[in-house]
Design a protein around this motif. Structure first.
Motif, PDB file in Angstrom:
ATOM      1  N   GLY A  93      54.535 -95.542   6.075  1.00  0.00           N
ATOM      2  CA  GLY A  93      54.816 -94.142   6.347  1.00  0.00           C
ATOM      3  C   GLY A  93      55.181 -93.472   5.035  1.00  0.00           C
ATOM      4  N   THR A  94      55.097 -92.169   4.985  1.00  0.00           N
ATOM      5  CA  THR A  94      55.415 -91.464   3.743  1.00  0.00           C
ATOM      6  C   THR A  94      56.833 -91.755   3.281  1.00  0.00           C
ATOM      7  OG1 THR A  94      53.891 -89.699   4.391  1.00  0.00           O
ATOM      8  CG2 THR A  94      55.446 -89.189   2.641  1.00  0.00           C
ATOM      9  N   ASN A  95      57.760 -91.871   4.240  1.00  0.00           N
ATOM     10  CA  ASN A  95      59.153 -92.123   3.859  1.00  0.00           C
ATOM     11  C   ASN A  95      59.399 -93.572   3.450  1.00  0.00           C
ATOM     12  OD1 ASN A  95      58.844 -93.168   6.394  1.00  0.00           O
ATOM     13  ND2 ASN A  95      60.643 -92.209   7.276  1.00  0.00           N
ATOM     14  N   ASP A  96      58.386 -94.431   3.482  1.00  0.00           N
ATOM     15  CA  ASP A  96      58.500 -95.794   2.958  1.00  0.00           C
ATOM     16  C   ASP A  96      58.173 -95.853   1.470  1.00  0.00           C
ATOM     17  OD1 ASP A  96      59.116 -97.014   5.441  1.00  0.00           O
ATOM     18  OD2 ASP A  96      56.985 -97.033   5.980  1.00  0.00           O
ATOM     19  N   LEU A  97      57.685 -94.756   0.924  1.00  0.00           N
ATOM     20  CA  LEU A  97      57.138 -94.769  -0.422  1.00  0.00           C
ATOM     21  C   LEU A  97      57.839 -93.779  -1.344  1.00  0.00           C
ATOM     22  CD1 LEU A  97      53.327 -94.709   0.545  1.00  0.00           C
ATOM     23  CD2 LEU A  97      54.784 -96.720   0.168  1.00  0.00           C
ATOM     24  N   ASP A  98      57.778 -94.094  -2.640  1.00  0.00           N
ATOM     25  CA  ASP A  98      58.177 -93.163  -3.693  1.00  0.00           C
ATOM     26  C   ASP A  98      56.915 -92.713  -4.414  1.00  0.00           C
ATOM     27  OD1 ASP A  98      60.981 -93.249  -3.312  1.00  0.00           O
ATOM     28  OD2 ASP A  98      61.115 -95.132  -4.440  1.00  0.00           O
ATOM     29  N   PHE A  99      56.810 -91.396  -4.670  1.00  0.00           N
ATOM     30  CA  PHE A  99      55.630 -90.833  -5.314  1.00  0.00           C
ATOM     31  C   PHE A  99      55.998 -90.208  -6.656  1.00  0.00           C
ATOM     32  CE2 PHE A  99      52.834 -91.199  -1.689  1.00  0.00           C
ATOM     33  CZ  PHE A  99      53.676 -91.088  -0.590  1.00  0.00           C
ATOM     34  N   THR A 100      55.092 -90.354  -7.601  1.00  0.00           N
ATOM     35  CA  THR A 100      55.172 -89.613  -8.858  1.00  0.00           C
ATOM     36  C   THR A 100      53.804 -88.982  -9.121  1.00  0.00           C
ATOM     37  OG1 THR A 100      54.618 -91.585 -10.155  1.00  0.00           O
ATOM     38  CG2 THR A 100      56.964 -91.102  -9.840  1.00  0.00           C
ATOM     39  N   VAL A 101      53.827 -87.837  -9.792  1.00  0.00           N
ATOM     40  CA  VAL A 101      52.584 -87.143 -10.138  1.00  0.00           C
ATOM     41  C   VAL A 101      52.603 -86.846 -11.634  1.00  0.00           C
ATOM     42  CG1 VAL A 101      51.126 -85.116  -9.761  1.00  0.00           C
ATOM     43  CG2 VAL A 101      52.412 -86.122  -7.848  1.00  0.00           C
ATOM     44  N   THR A 102      51.573 -87.288 -12.313  1.00  0.00           N
ATOM     45  CA  THR A 102      51.473 -87.062 -13.761  1.00  0.00           C
ATOM     46  C   THR A 102      50.155 -86.363 -14.088  1.00  0.00           C
ATOM     47  OG1 THR A 102      50.518 -89.279 -14.055  1.00  0.00           O
ATOM     48  CG2 THR A 102      52.907 -89.058 -14.327  1.00  0.00           C
ATOM     49  N   TRP A 103      50.123 -85.701 -15.232  1.00  0.00           N
ATOM     50  CA  TRP A 103      48.920 -85.016 -15.688  1.00  0.00           C
ATOM     51  C   TRP A 103      48.111 -85.953 -16.580  1.00  0.00           C
ATOM     52  CZ3 TRP A 103      45.510 -81.392 -15.122  1.00  0.00           C
ATOM     53  CH2 TRP A 103      44.718 -80.993 -16.188  1.00  0.00           C
ATOM     54  N   GLU A 104      46.830 -86.109 -16.262  1.00  0.00           N
ATOM     55  CA  GLU A 104      45.929 -86.955 -17.035  1.00  0.00           C
ATOM     56  C   GLU A 104      44.825 -86.070 -17.616  1.00  0.00           C
ATOM     57  OE1 GLU A 104      46.375 -90.346 -17.366  1.00  0.00           O
ATOM     58  OE2 GLU A 104      48.258 -90.049 -16.255  1.00  0.00           O
ATOM     59  N   ALA A 105      44.716 -86.068 -18.949  1.00  0.00           N
ATOM     60  CA  ALA A 105      43.744 -85.184 -19.607  1.00  0.00           C
ATOM     61  C   ALA A 105      42.376 -85.826 -19.781  1.00  0.00           C
ATOM     62  CB  ALA A 105      44.281 -84.748 -20.977  1.00  0.00           C
ATOM     63  N   GLN A 106      42.311 -87.129 -19.833  1.00  0.00           N
ATOM     64  CA  GLN A 106      41.068 -87.836 -20.108  1.00  0.00           C
ATOM     65  C   GLN A 106      40.747 -88.821 -18.978  1.00  0.00           C
ATOM     66  OE1 GLN A 106      39.064 -87.132 -22.619  1.00  0.00           O
ATOM     67  NE2 GLN A 106      40.488 -85.660 -23.519  1.00  0.00           N
ATOM     68  N   PRO A 107      39.455 -89.110 -18.738  1.00  0.00           N
ATOM     69  CA  PRO A 107      38.278 -88.450 -19.352  1.00  0.00           C
ATOM     70  C   PRO A 107      37.995 -87.074 -18.755  1.00  0.00           C
ATOM     71  CG  PRO A 107      37.553 -90.072 -17.781  1.00  0.00           C
ATOM     72  CD  PRO A 107      39.043 -90.175 -17.813  1.00  0.00           C
ATOM     73  N   ILE A 108      38.494 -86.812 -17.564  1.00  0.00           N
ATOM     74  CA  ILE A 108      38.417 -85.486 -16.951  1.00  0.00           C
ATOM     75  C   ILE A 108      39.827 -85.126 -16.520  1.00  0.00           C
ATOM     76  CG2 ILE A 108      37.488 -84.132 -15.023  1.00  0.00           C
ATOM     77  CD1 ILE A 108      35.086 -86.015 -15.004  1.00  0.00           C
ATOM     78  N   SER A 109      40.257 -83.927 -16.830  1.00  0.00           N
ATOM     79  CA  SER A 109      41.629 -83.552 -16.504  1.00  0.00           C
ATOM     80  C   SER A 109      41.864 -83.586 -14.991  1.00  0.00           C
ATOM     81  CB  SER A 109      41.947 -82.173 -17.070  1.00  0.00           C
ATOM     82  OG  SER A 109      41.091 -81.201 -16.518  1.00  0.00           O
TER      83      SER A 109
END
Length: 223
Positions: A93-109
């Protein structure tokens, strides 16, 4: 002569009376325990002691066979009977997990979502594509592009799963800016996670890949 006979007769009668009285006293005297009931208190005391011992045995948990073995009440077996299996084999379930979001520029942003099970949780991502949206409107819902994908993915300890998001697939200046993205393991998950983005991108017709354990499989492309 008659006087002597009378005196002798009187003595014989008196002696007989004394003998009779002594016999009666001996027959009814307190020395006979069967007549006085002297043994009865001893029997009563023994019975009371037995009853007391039986009661104490019951209160201390002894079984009726006297072996002193007891059985725990039903439902009081603790975790040892079934073992601690919390989180084992369940869908994430969503509450079982920890999420992180990062910006990746390569090879496609693009934005890279990393999902990791919380401490003590073992679960499976058995729905291949995450539910991703920006804001509450339907135009902010990311469309799946079907890239990558492993089904199911087991998450536990340090293992992670990745998904890629392209927030703008249109040309021009159209779109809305958002500072957060809403992520869930399924569309009907009651506890979606709102994750802060590293910046405030303009969002217009976003897309999202499937989950994968390989980062290079989640670079979102329009097919």
């Amino acid at each position: 002569m008659r006087s002597r006979l009378a005196t002798r007769s009187a003595r014989l009668v008196l002696a007989a009376a004394v003998v009779t009285a002594l016999a009666a006293t001996t027959a009814c005297g307190p020395e006979d325990p069967s007549e006085t009931g002297a043994a009865a208190p001893s029997t009563s005391t023994s019975s009371s002691a037995s009853a007391s011992a039986s009661t104490e045995g019951t209160e201390s948990g002894e079984s009726s066979d006297g072996k002193g073995e007891t059985e725990a009440p039903a439902g009081d077996k603790g975790d040892s009977a079934s073992g601690d299996k919390s989180g084992y084999g369940q869908s994430c379930g969503t509450n079982d997990l920890d999420f992180t979001v990062t910006w990746e520029a390569q090879p496609i942003s693009h934005y890279l979502v990393t999902a990791k099970a919380k401490s003590g949780i073992t679960c499976y991502l058995d729905i291949n594509t995450p539910s991703v949206s920006f804001g509450s409107g339907t135009d902010g819902v990311a469309s799946p592009v079907g890239q990558g994908g492993e089904d199911p993915i087991k998450l536990s300890g340090s293992s992670v799963a990745y998904a890629g998001i392209n927030v703008k697939t249109t040309e021009g200046e159209g779109g809305k800016q958002f500072e957060n993205v809403i992520i869930a393991t399924s569309e009907d998950d009651p506890n979606p996670a709102e994750v802060e983005l590293p910046d405030a991108p303009t969002v217009d017709k976003p897309i999202v890949t499937n989950w994968s354990t390989k980062r290079d499989e989640v670079i979102p492309r329009i097919v």
